[in-house]
Design a protein around this motif. Structure first.
Motif, PDB file in Angstrom:
ATOM      1  N   ARG A 129     -40.542  41.659   8.782  1.00 22.07           N
ATOM      2  CA  ARG A 129     -40.257  40.478   9.619  1.00 22.07           C
ATOM      3  C   ARG A 129     -39.145  40.767  10.610  1.00 22.07           C
ATOM      4  O   ARG A 129     -39.227  40.408  11.790  1.00 22.07           O
ATOM      5  CB  ARG A 129     -39.869  39.291   8.731  1.00 22.07           C
ATOM      6  CG  ARG A 129     -39.556  38.002   9.466  1.00 22.07           C
ATOM      7  CD  ARG A 129     -38.666  37.098   8.635  1.00 22.07           C
ATOM      8  NE  ARG A 129     -37.359  37.717   8.403  1.00 22.07           N
ATOM      9  CZ  ARG A 129     -36.452  37.234   7.559  1.00 22.07           C
ATOM     10  NH1 ARG A 129     -36.725  36.166   6.822  1.00 22.07           N
ATOM     11  NH2 ARG A 129     -35.293  37.849   7.403  1.00 22.07           N
ATOM     12  N   ASN A 130     -38.099  41.440  10.133  1.00 22.05           N
ATOM     13  CA  ASN A 130     -36.938  41.704  10.992  1.00 22.05           C
ATOM     14  C   ASN A 130     -37.273  42.651  12.134  1.00 22.05           C
ATOM     15  O   ASN A 130     -36.764  42.489  13.249  1.00 22.05           O
ATOM     16  CB  ASN A 130     -35.797  42.290  10.162  1.00 22.05           C
ATOM     17  CG  ASN A 130     -35.221  41.291   9.166  1.00 22.05           C
ATOM     18  OD1 ASN A 130     -35.476  40.088   9.257  1.00 22.05           O
ATOM     19  ND2 ASN A 130     -34.449  41.786   8.205  1.00 22.05           N
ATOM     20  N   LEU A 131     -38.106  43.645  11.874  1.00 20.42           N
ATOM     21  CA  LEU A 131     -38.373  44.686  12.872  1.00 20.42           C
ATOM     22  C   LEU A 131     -39.658  44.447  13.667  1.00 20.42           C
ATOM     23  O   LEU A 131     -39.817  45.014  14.750  1.00 20.42           O
ATOM     24  CB  LEU A 131     -38.444  46.050  12.183  1.00 20.42           C
ATOM     25  CG  LEU A 131     -37.175  46.511  11.467  1.00 20.42           C
ATOM     26  CD1 LEU A 131     -37.398  47.867  10.814  1.00 20.42           C
ATOM     27  CD2 LEU A 131     -35.997  46.586  12.426  1.00 20.42           C
ATOM     28  N   SER A 132     -40.573  43.655  13.121  1.00 21.03           N
ATOM     29  CA  SER A 132     -41.848  43.342  13.781  1.00 21.03           C
ATOM     30  C   SER A 132     -42.572  44.578  14.322  1.00 21.03           C
ATOM     31  O   SER A 132     -42.861  44.668  15.521  1.00 21.03           O
ATOM     32  CB  SER A 132     -41.619  42.341  14.928  1.00 21.03           C
ATOM     33  OG  SER A 132     -41.179  41.113  14.426  1.00 21.03           O
ATOM     34  N   PRO A 133     -42.886  45.545  13.478  1.00 24.23           N
ATOM     35  CA  PRO A 133     -43.633  46.715  13.956  1.00 24.23           C
ATOM     36  C   PRO A 133     -45.056  46.323  14.348  1.00 24.23           C
ATOM     37  O   PRO A 133     -45.566  45.267  13.955  1.00 24.23           O
ATOM     38  CB  PRO A 133     -43.628  47.650  12.743  1.00 24.23           C
ATOM     39  CG  PRO A 133     -43.544  46.719  11.569  1.00 24.23           C
ATOM     40  CD  PRO A 133     -42.663  45.585  12.016  1.00 24.23           C
ATOM     41  N   ASP A 134     -45.707  47.195  15.109  1.00 25.54           N
ATOM     42  CA  ASP A 134     -47.100  46.941  15.495  1.00 25.54           C
ATOM     43  C   ASP A 134     -48.024  46.915  14.285  1.00 25.54           C
ATOM     44  O   ASP A 134     -49.038  46.206  14.290  1.00 25.54           O
ATOM     45  CB  ASP A 134     -47.578  48.032  16.461  1.00 25.54           C
ATOM     46  CG  ASP A 134     -46.769  48.072  17.736  1.00 25.54           C
ATOM     47  OD1 ASP A 134     -46.500  47.002  18.310  1.00 25.54           O
ATOM     48  OD2 ASP A 134     -46.391  49.194  18.153  1.00 25.54           O
ATOM     49  N   LEU A 135     -47.686  47.697  13.274  1.00 29.23           N
ATOM     50  CA  LEU A 135     -48.549  47.825  12.101  1.00 29.23           C
ATOM     51  C   LEU A 135     -47.719  47.918  10.831  1.00 29.23           C
ATOM     52  O   LEU A 135     -46.725  48.643  10.789  1.00 29.23           O
ATOM     53  CB  LEU A 135     -49.424  49.085  12.226  1.00 29.23           C
ATOM     54  CG  LEU A 135     -50.294  49.463  11.020  1.00 29.23           C
ATOM     55  CD1 LEU A 135     -51.348  48.388  10.752  1.00 29.23           C
ATOM     56  CD2 LEU A 135     -50.941  50.827  11.220  1.00 29.23           C
ATOM     57  N   ALA A 136     -48.142  47.181   9.804  1.00 30.69           N
ATOM     58  CA  ALA A 136     -47.589  47.336   8.459  1.00 30.69           C
ATOM     59  C   ALA A 136     -48.722  47.790   7.540  1.00 30.69           C
ATOM     60  O   ALA A 136     -49.772  47.146   7.484  1.00 30.69           O
ATOM     61  CB  ALA A 136     -46.989  46.033   7.952  1.00 30.69           C
ATOM     62  N   VAL A 137     -48.505  48.907   6.853  1.00 32.07           N
ATOM     63  CA  VAL A 137     -49.490  49.436   5.903  1.00 32.07           C
ATOM     64  C   VAL A 137     -48.909  49.247   4.510  1.00 32.07           C
ATOM     65  O   VAL A 137     -47.900  49.868   4.162  1.00 32.07           O
ATOM     66  CB  VAL A 137     -49.792  50.923   6.169  1.00 32.07           C
ATOM     67  CG1 VAL A 137     -50.882  51.409   5.223  1.00 32.07           C
ATOM     68  CG2 VAL A 137     -50.200  51.142   7.617  1.00 32.07           C
ATOM     69  N   LEU A 138     -49.550  48.399   3.726  1.00 35.40           N
ATOM     70  CA  LEU A 138     -49.017  48.020   2.420  1.00 35.40           C
ATOM     71  C   LEU A 138     -49.933  48.531   1.323  1.00 35.40           C
ATOM     72  O   LEU A 138     -51.120  48.187   1.277  1.00 35.40           O
ATOM     73  CB  LEU A 138     -48.887  46.495   2.318  1.00 35.40           C
ATOM     74  CG  LEU A 138     -48.143  45.794   3.463  1.00 35.40           C
ATOM     75  CD1 LEU A 138     -48.133  44.283   3.235  1.00 35.40           C
ATOM     76  CD2 LEU A 138     -46.717  46.319   3.598  1.00 35.40           C
ATOM     77  N   GLU A 139     -49.378  49.351   0.446  1.00 36.41           N
ATOM     78  CA  GLU A 139     -50.150  49.905  -0.668  1.00 36.41           C
ATOM     79  C   GLU A 139     -50.092  48.967  -1.862  1.00 36.41           C
ATOM     80  O   GLU A 139     -49.008  48.519  -2.258  1.00 36.41           O
ATOM     81  CB  GLU A 139     -49.586  51.275  -1.057  1.00 36.41           C
ATOM     82  CG  GLU A 139     -50.303  51.921  -2.233  1.00 36.41           C
ATOM     83  CD  GLU A 139     -49.576  53.154  -2.740  1.00 36.41           C
ATOM     84  OE1 GLU A 139     -49.882  54.240  -2.254  1.00 36.41           O
ATOM     85  OE2 GLU A 139     -48.704  53.008  -3.619  1.00 36.41           O
ATOM     86  N   VAL A 140     -51.249  48.689  -2.449  1.00 36.16           N
ATOM     87  CA  VAL A 140     -51.322  47.876  -3.657  1.00 36.16           C
ATOM     88  C   VAL A 140     -50.655  48.628  -4.809  1.00 36.16           C
ATOM     89  O   VAL A 140     -50.878  49.827  -4.990  1.00 36.16           O
ATOM     90  CB  VAL A 140     -52.791  47.570  -4.009  1.00 36.16           C
ATOM     91  CG1 VAL A 140     -52.901  46.889  -5.365  1.00 36.16           C
ATOM     92  CG2 VAL A 140     -53.425  46.713  -2.918  1.00 36.16           C
ATOM     93  N   GLY A 141     -49.839  47.919  -5.581  1.00 35.82           N
ATOM     94  CA  GLY A 141     -49.175  48.561  -6.708  1.00 35.82           C
ATOM     95  C   GLY A 141     -50.071  48.672  -7.927  1.00 35.82           C
ATOM     96  O   GLY A 141     -50.144  49.702  -8.582  1.00 35.82           O
ATOM     97  N   LEU A 142     -50.794  47.588  -8.250  1.00 32.48           N
ATOM     98  CA  LEU A 142     -51.619  47.555  -9.454  1.00 32.48           C
ATOM     99  C   LEU A 142     -52.761  46.569  -9.245  1.00 32.48           C
ATOM    100  O   LEU A 142     -52.527  45.374  -9.031  1.00 32.48           O
ATOM    101  CB  LEU A 142     -50.787  47.145 -10.670  1.00 32.48           C
ATOM    102  CG  LEU A 142     -51.519  47.020 -12.008  1.00 32.48           C
ATOM    103  CD1 LEU A 142     -52.048  48.361 -12.455  1.00 32.48           C
ATOM    104  CD2 LEU A 142     -50.586  46.445 -13.069  1.00 32.48           C
ATOM    105  N   GLY A 143     -53.982  47.059  -9.290  1.00 29.35           N
ATOM    106  CA  GLY A 143     -55.143  46.178  -9.163  1.00 29.35           C
ATOM    107  C   GLY A 143     -55.382  45.760  -7.735  1.00 29.35           C
ATOM    108  O   GLY A 143     -55.843  46.527  -6.903  1.00 29.35           O
TER     109      GLY A 143
END
Length: 409
Positions: A129-143
């Protein structure tokens, strides 16, 4: 009042919630709403699946940087430093950025109890939110369905593979596990799937008949040449993980990425990573049967390239993994085994690993050690440089080896 440093914060948030892993989205959604974390103009790609998530995230990061897009990646766990979990434009976030995020979350959570993973996921989203990058890639931790990152609405979702892992939490059958993985899909968005068997499982799920599951394309002749070239693909990343990253980015940004340009820019630690050349020392976080099968294939290639006479394995794993299947899938590649104790309660002891190994009736010699460093010193003292050394299993095992190598250097 003195501010906590990063280590103090990590100790603090570990004490909040009695369960190390408690799946559910109600708590984290409540705090995320207070922090206004759902208002962001950047695109989000969620990456789930049993194996290959880290590779896919690394490919996406490399593509974004080549395409001059700012990118945040969130992965877990870390190997050595906690900061590795959140990267901005290829570099770990600073202690100060993490501390500021933790302080904001603490102010917003009030009396809401959070797990360690929920708290760290919120930190990634605060920084996003603070940096507002063009893309956020979020890896699922479990399931996936009840994983903390699933509070975010993705532009594209990725399911790399579906295999048996975390059966205590996700179910004992592939179809049950597929139901959890499918939770990151959205009815009006594409979910890319890495292999046909996983796609067929997902298509059997009645709750997700409206989801747009799509199998990745086959590589072109040019792409295959780049992927099979160990100079351009030094980590020997699997074609499906590379193509998942490429197609996810293409969908999100309406582009056509050149795989051969991307591969040399990929940075990924802990996956078939050579950390020493004399002797050849390889570290890998393979800890389930599917990953072990992939690793065995990679080791065969690496053994020929390095002209090693054999491969000695040093292994430490969590007790809840499919240990026997992992050993079986690697057995043909390994000439000698060394099992190690790890420092956390969930870990199998070296003696427990040896007991599992002995029941498999394998003929290779096996030994137990109190630590990764003890095992490594024993192996290097008893073998020449012509033997390759593989250190694999838990992220903690690999992290301990990397720290040991840094200390020696």
């Amino acid at each position: 009042m003195n501010r906590k440093n990063l280590n103090q914060w990590l100790t603090h948030i570990e004490s909040f919630h009695p369960e190390e892993i408690e799946l559910g989205l109600a708590r984290i959604k409540k705090v995320a709403e207070r922090l206004n974390l759902f208002e962001n103009n950047g695109k989000v790609i969620l990456v789930g699946g049993t194996n290959g998530k880290g590779s896919c995230v690394a490919v996406l990061e490399a593509i974004a940087l080549i395409q001059h897009k700012s990118v945040l990646t969130y992965t877990s766990p870390h190997l050595v430093e906690f900061n590795e979990r959140i990267r901005i434009n290829g570099k770990p976030v600073t202690d100060e950025q993490l501390v500021a995020a933790f302080e904001a979350i603490e102010d917003a959570r009030h009396d809401t109890a959070l797990t360690f993973f929920e708290f760290t996921t919120l930190a990634a989203l605060v920084i996003n939110r603070n940096l507002s990058p063009d893309l956020a890639v979020l890896e699922v931790g479990l399931g996936g369905r009840l994983d903390a990152v699933n509070i975010v609405e993705p532009e594209v979702s990725v399911i790399t593979t579906i295999g048996l892992d975390h059966t205590d939490w996700l179910g004992e059958t592939l179809i049950e596990i597929a139901g959890e993985k499918a939770g990151i899909s959205r009815a009006n968005k594409t979910t890319l799937v890495g292999d046909k068997a996983s796609l067929e499982l997902l298509q059997q799920l009645p709750s997700y008949q409206t989801s747009h599951f799509r199998l990745i394309s086959q590589p072109t002749q040019v792409e295959s040449a780049a992927i099979n070239d160990t100079t351009r693909n030094p980590y020997q990343l699997l074609a499906q993980n590379i193509l998942l990253g490429k197609e996810a980015f293409d969908l999100a940004f309406n582009t056509r990425v050149d795989v051969s340009e991307v591969l040399p820019r990929v940075v990924i630690n802990g996956r078939c990573q050579v950390v020493c050349e004399e002797p050849t020392v390889v570290v890998d976080v393979a800890h389930n049967p599917q990953a072990a099968t992939n690793l065995a294939s990679q080791l065969t290639t690496l053994k020929a390239q390095t002209r090693s006479t054999g491969i000695v394995a040093i292994c430490g794993m969590m007790r809840d993994k499919a240990i026997a299947e992992v050993f079986n899938n690697l057995a043909s590649a390994i000439s000698e085994w060394h099992f190690v104790d790890l420092e956390i309660p969930r870990a199998a002891t070296a003696s427990e690993l040896l007991s599992v190994y002995d029941r498999l009736s394998n003929s290779q010699k096996a030994f137990v050690h109190e630590s990764v460093s003890d095992a490594f010193e024993s192996v290097t003292n008893s073998h020449g440089k012509e033997q390759m050394i593989l250190v694999f299993g838990s992220f903690i095992t690999v992290g301990n080896m990397i720290q040991y190598m840094k200390h020696k250097q």
